[in-house]
Write a protein that holds these residues in place. Structure first.
Motif, PDB file in Angstrom:
ATOM      1  N   ALA A  36       0.795  -1.225   0.000  1.00 37.44           N
ATOM      2  CA  ALA A  36       0.000   0.000   0.000  1.00 37.44           C
ATOM      3  C   ALA A  36       0.827   1.275   0.000  1.00 37.44           C
ATOM      4  O   ALA A  36       0.324   2.341   0.310  1.00 37.44           O
ATOM      5  CB  ALA A  36      -0.952  -0.013   1.194  1.00 37.44           C
ATOM      6  N   GLY A  37       2.090   1.195  -0.337  1.00 38.45           N
ATOM      7  CA  GLY A  37       2.916   2.387  -0.525  1.00 38.45           C
ATOM      8  C   GLY A  37       3.665   2.852   0.704  1.00 38.45           C
ATOM      9  O   GLY A  37       3.485   2.343   1.809  1.00 38.45           O
ATOM     10  N   LEU A  38       4.527   3.842   0.492  1.00 38.31           N
ATOM     11  CA  LEU A  38       5.371   4.365   1.566  1.00 38.31           C
ATOM     12  C   LEU A  38       4.566   4.886   2.748  1.00 38.31           C
ATOM     13  O   LEU A  38       4.913   4.678   3.897  1.00 38.31           O
ATOM     14  CB  LEU A  38       6.271   5.490   1.042  1.00 38.31           C
ATOM     15  N   ALA A  39       3.463   5.591   2.477  1.00 39.54           N
ATOM     16  CA  ALA A  39       2.647   6.135   3.556  1.00 39.54           C
ATOM     17  C   ALA A  39       1.580   5.145   4.010  1.00 39.54           C
ATOM     18  O   ALA A  39       0.797   5.449   4.901  1.00 39.54           O
ATOM     19  CB  ALA A  39       1.997   7.442   3.124  1.00 39.54           C
ATOM     20  N   ASN A  40       1.517   3.967   3.416  1.00 41.55           N
ATOM     21  CA  ASN A  40       0.634   2.864   3.793  1.00 41.55           C
ATOM     22  C   ASN A  40      -0.837   3.257   3.906  1.00 41.55           C
ATOM     23  O   ASN A  40      -1.361   3.465   4.990  1.00 41.55           O
ATOM     24  CB  ASN A  40       1.103   2.202   5.083  1.00 41.55           C
ATOM     25  N   SER A  41      -1.495   3.305   2.770  1.00 44.08           N
ATOM     26  CA  SER A  41      -2.923   3.626   2.752  1.00 44.08           C
ATOM     27  C   SER A  41      -3.772   2.532   3.403  1.00 44.08           C
ATOM     28  O   SER A  41      -4.943   2.767   3.701  1.00 44.08           O
ATOM     29  CB  SER A  41      -3.386   3.897   1.323  1.00 44.08           C
ATOM     30  N   ASP A  42      -3.215   1.354   3.668  1.00 44.02           N
ATOM     31  CA  ASP A  42      -3.949   0.334   4.437  1.00 44.02           C
ATOM     32  C   ASP A  42      -4.205   0.822   5.858  1.00 44.02           C
ATOM     33  O   ASP A  42      -5.139   0.391   6.510  1.00 44.02           O
ATOM     34  CB  ASP A  42      -3.164  -0.983   4.505  1.00 44.02           C
TER      35      ASP A  42
END
Length: 178
Positions: A36-42
């Motif tokens: 879910a990416g570096l900023a963690n959208s999970d």
């Protein structure tokens, strides 16, 4: 870690001339994977990049049926339409508007297992958030005061006061399951 983004974008723009400009764009896309990416959208966007816990324990990578957790990521919006325009009146007043419309984002049931996020039924099992649209407006006037120009402007967000859920509560367990 796997992320796959595919998209087609079509746009039509009119450059500024004859006191106005405008445009419209349509994007059809798909964002899938297990990262879910570096900023963690999970986790609704962590503020500590690359600190997500999804890969810390082997069992967090699999559904309760031992299928690899992989699918539409939380920021996937398959259809996005944007239209904008502005007009400059002969006396110097500028008015403009931007309208955005887009499909909702995937909603995934989440359990708290070993103090972290776990998706027992894979990604997107609860459907999507509602369709979202909103419009923003601009009004601007430049007042010349000798050698100085005073710029007066107002940006009005969500002009039509649309109220749409941007996220839904996904956690089905209040306390950690170990």
């Amino acid at each position: 870690r796997r992320v796959l983004f595919r998209s087609v974008n079509v746009s039509l723009d009119k450059r500024f001339s004859d006191n106005w400009q405008g445009g419209v764009s349509f994007t059809w896309s798909n964002l899938t994977g297990n990262y879910a990416g570096l900023a963690n959208s999970d986790e609704e966007g962590r503020n500590s990049p690359n600190a997500e816990r999804a890969f810390d324990l082997w069992h967090l990578l699999y559904t309760k049926d031992l299928q690899l957790i992989d699918g539409e990521l939380p920021t996937d919006r398959p259809i996005v339409v944007k239209a904008y325009g502005s007009y400059v009146f002969p006396f110097g007043l500028t008015v403009g508007m931007v309208v955005n419309a887009m499909t909702g984002t995937p909603v995934t049931e989440e359990w708290n297992v070993d103090s972290t996020t776990y998706f027992p039924f894979n990604r997107g099992n609860l459907g999507r958030t509602p369709f979202l649209w909103y419009a923003n407006a601009l009004v601007e006037y430049n007042l010349k005061l000798g050698k100085v120009t005073l710029n007066l402007n107002a940006n009005i967000e969500n002009v039509f006061d649309t109220a749409t859920a941007l996220g839904l509560h996904r956690q089905k367990t209040r306390y950690g399951i170990s």
